[in-house]
Motif scaffolding. Structure first.
Motif, PDB file in Angstrom:
ATOM      1  N   ALA A  67       0.825  -1.210   0.000  1.00 49.74           N
ATOM      2  CA  ALA A  67       0.000   0.000   0.000  1.00 49.74           C
ATOM      3  C   ALA A  67       0.860   1.261   0.000  1.00 49.74           C
ATOM      4  CB  ALA A  67      -0.921   0.009   1.212  1.00 49.74           C
ATOM      5  N   ASP A  69      -0.183   4.770   0.825  1.00 56.42           N
ATOM      6  CA  ASP A  69      -1.377   5.438   1.336  1.00 56.42           C
ATOM      7  C   ASP A  69      -1.019   6.708   2.100  1.00 56.42           C
ATOM      8  OD1 ASP A  69      -4.338   5.317   1.945  1.00 56.42           O
ATOM      9  OD2 ASP A  69      -3.542   5.290   3.986  1.00 56.42           O
ATOM     10  N   ARG A  86      -2.548   9.683   8.030  1.00 59.10           N
ATOM     11  CA  ARG A  86      -2.259   8.689   6.997  1.00 59.10           C
ATOM     12  C   ARG A  86      -0.924   9.038   6.339  1.00 59.10           C
ATOM     13  NH1 ARG A  86      -6.117   9.624   2.858  1.00 59.10           N
ATOM     14  NH2 ARG A  86      -5.170   7.871   1.753  1.00 59.10           N
ATOM     15  N   ASP A 114      -3.236   5.470  -3.004  1.00 59.53           N
ATOM     16  CA  ASP A 114      -4.202   6.526  -2.685  1.00 59.53           C
ATOM     17  C   ASP A 114      -3.450   7.583  -1.892  1.00 59.53           C
ATOM     18  OD1 ASP A 114      -6.368   8.117  -2.265  1.00 59.53           O
ATOM     19  OD2 ASP A 114      -7.389   6.777  -0.872  1.00 59.53           O
ATOM     20  N   SER A 115      -2.858   8.541  -2.608  1.00 59.51           N
ATOM     21  CA  SER A 115      -1.952   9.491  -1.951  1.00 59.51           C
ATOM     22  C   SER A 115      -1.905  10.808  -2.715  1.00 59.51           C
ATOM     23  CB  SER A 115      -0.540   8.892  -1.875  1.00 59.51           C
ATOM     24  OG  SER A 115       0.416   9.877  -1.543  1.00 59.51           O
TER      25      SER A 115
END
Length: 448
Positions: A67, A69, A86, A114-115
């Protein structure tokens, strides 16, 4: 504990991050730092970073899931972990990728991204690790919501990049901030002297003036980093630098636009992307390779991986072409259907005009009503019903009173003429007065 110094540590970084996300993160952290209990923060600052699991990724069906993230940073500061922000450590992500690349049980790698991006520090090394891993095993990156700046630098190095329909991709660029607070200090009656060994030492020191030479030096650094960013994306996407450079404006694109620009390979859901990665991984070997004679040489393995990725790219290109063809066909059919319904509605109005229900003066109003109905399946029926309710606008001249063929009762109009007068909104006297003309319209004008 100097709370301001904690945020100053972040503000001093050079960022590869979507600007609004960076401002939101810094603002949120500032609020939390100000409200936090000092004793709890002190205790948290003394805790070491957790070692994590034995495997720094999840291994499912031969696929290592890594991940990326939240904010990407070389090392996530303790206070960001303390507040539950996060974030992804590039050093830990690198370790996960290197382990997966060397693990014989891993046959493919899936990056879940997802960043909004992160710091310059650590990003290039992580991106290079992704590119190196793809030389030996398929690496598929999937963007669920956002892959901006540093996150896209990393994702672009995968064998294939997929994204959700509404995901945002791009933000290719670098920026930093240098605050010149000399005027503020001067207003407060403070003069800040920076004792420096060179003209650029201490640039941006609070209260000191930032010179044009210092700004030029910072700009040169940003430009150099941006050039490296563009070069890395061109390498990862197998594209010429001239094709990527115009996209390095700092903006993001929705997935379908990003696909058209060549920033991603396909629009795909997370589940579909995972299935694609599992397919690339292939079935679990039934007989383990134990001897040098049985082992596949590294060169052949690399070639096999490249062939698999070429096949995946061909499948994605074929799917994209089929989708574009279907969309074009559907659009053409919709246009044809709309034209057919327009013609049908025009025919209805023409027929009504011939029947005397729609006069030239009334026609624009009827056409406006028809346009408001649009080209829906019920538009024609609604228009026909509307016209059917209209009275005959022009009555042909005949023998009877008001053009009627019926004989009028003594001293008045016939029943049909009285009904017509009522529909036209005329008194019986006016109707009788107009009867010598060829007809009368709804707006009470005589038609000669």
């Amino acid at each position: 504990m100097n709370r301001a110094a904690l945020l100053a540590e972040l503000s001093a970084e050079r960022w590869l991050m979507e600007p609004r996300a960076l401002e939101a993160m810094l603002s949120s952290l500032a609020t939390q730092v100000a409200a936090a209990d000092p004793a709890e923060m002190l205790a948290a600052s003394r805790r070491s970073e957790p070692d994590g699991e034995d495997l720094p990724y999840a291994l499912v069906d031969g696929v290592a899931h890594v991940a990326i993230d939240g904010t990407i940073m070389k090392r996530v500061p303790w206070f960001m972990r303390f507040f539950g922000a996060r974030a992804t450590s590039t050093t830990r992500a690198q370790a996960a990728l290197q382990h997966a690349a060397e693990n014989p049980e891993v046959r493919a790698i899936h990056l879940s991204v997802d960043s909004p991006g992160g710091t310059v520090a650590g990003t290039q090394e992580l991106a290079d690790t992704v590119f190196a891993a793809r030389q030996h095993k398929p690496v598929v990156a999937h963007v669920s919501d956002l892959s901006a700046s540093a996150a896209y630098w990393v994702a672009s190095q995968a064998s294939a990049v997929l994204a959700n329909e509404t995901a945002m991709v791009g933000s290719i660029g670098v920026y930093t901030k240098v605050m010149d607070a000399s005027k503020l200090a001067e207003k407060e009656g403070v003069k800040v002297h920076v004792i420096r060994s060179g003209p650029h030492k201490g640039t941006g020191e609070f209260g000191s003036e930032v010179t044009p030479e210092q700004l030029a030096a910072e700009q040169a650094i940003v430009d150099d980093l941006a050039a490296q960013f563009v070069g890395a994306v061109a390498r990862g996407r197998r594209a010429p630098i001239d094709a990527i450079a115009p996209l390095a404006s700092g903006r993001v694109w929705i997935a379908p636009e990003a696909r058209a620009l060549g920033l991603i390979d396909a629009v795909s859901s997370a589940d579909s992307a995972r299935r694609s990665t599992v397919k690339l991984a292939g079935p679990t070997p039934r007989i383990p390779i134990t001897t040098a004679a049985q082992a596949t040489p590294r060169k052949d393995h690399k070639m096999s991986t490249e062939n698999e990725m070429e096949a995946l790219r061909a499948q994605l290109a074929e799917a994209n072409a089929a989708k574009a063809k279907a969309e074009a066909r559907a659009e053409a059919q919709a246009v044809a259907l709309a034209e057919t319904r327009k013609n049908q509605i025009a025919s209805v109005i023409d027929a009504a005009a011939k029947a005397g229900r729609v006069t030239p003066a009334l026609r624009p109003s009827v056409e406006k009503f028809a346009a408001a109905l649009g080209t829906s399946p019920t538009a024609q029926a609604e228009l026909e019903a509307f016209i059917a309710e209209l009275p005959v606008q022009v009555r042909p001249q005949a023998k009877g009173v008001g053009g009627s063929t019926e004989s009028a009762p003594s001293g008045g109009l016939s029943e049909s003429d009285r009904n017509m007068a009522a529909k036209l909104g005329l008194s019986e006297e006016d109707f009788a007065k107009y009867s010598s003309a060829k007809g009368v319209t709804l707006d009470r004008k005589i038609v000669n």
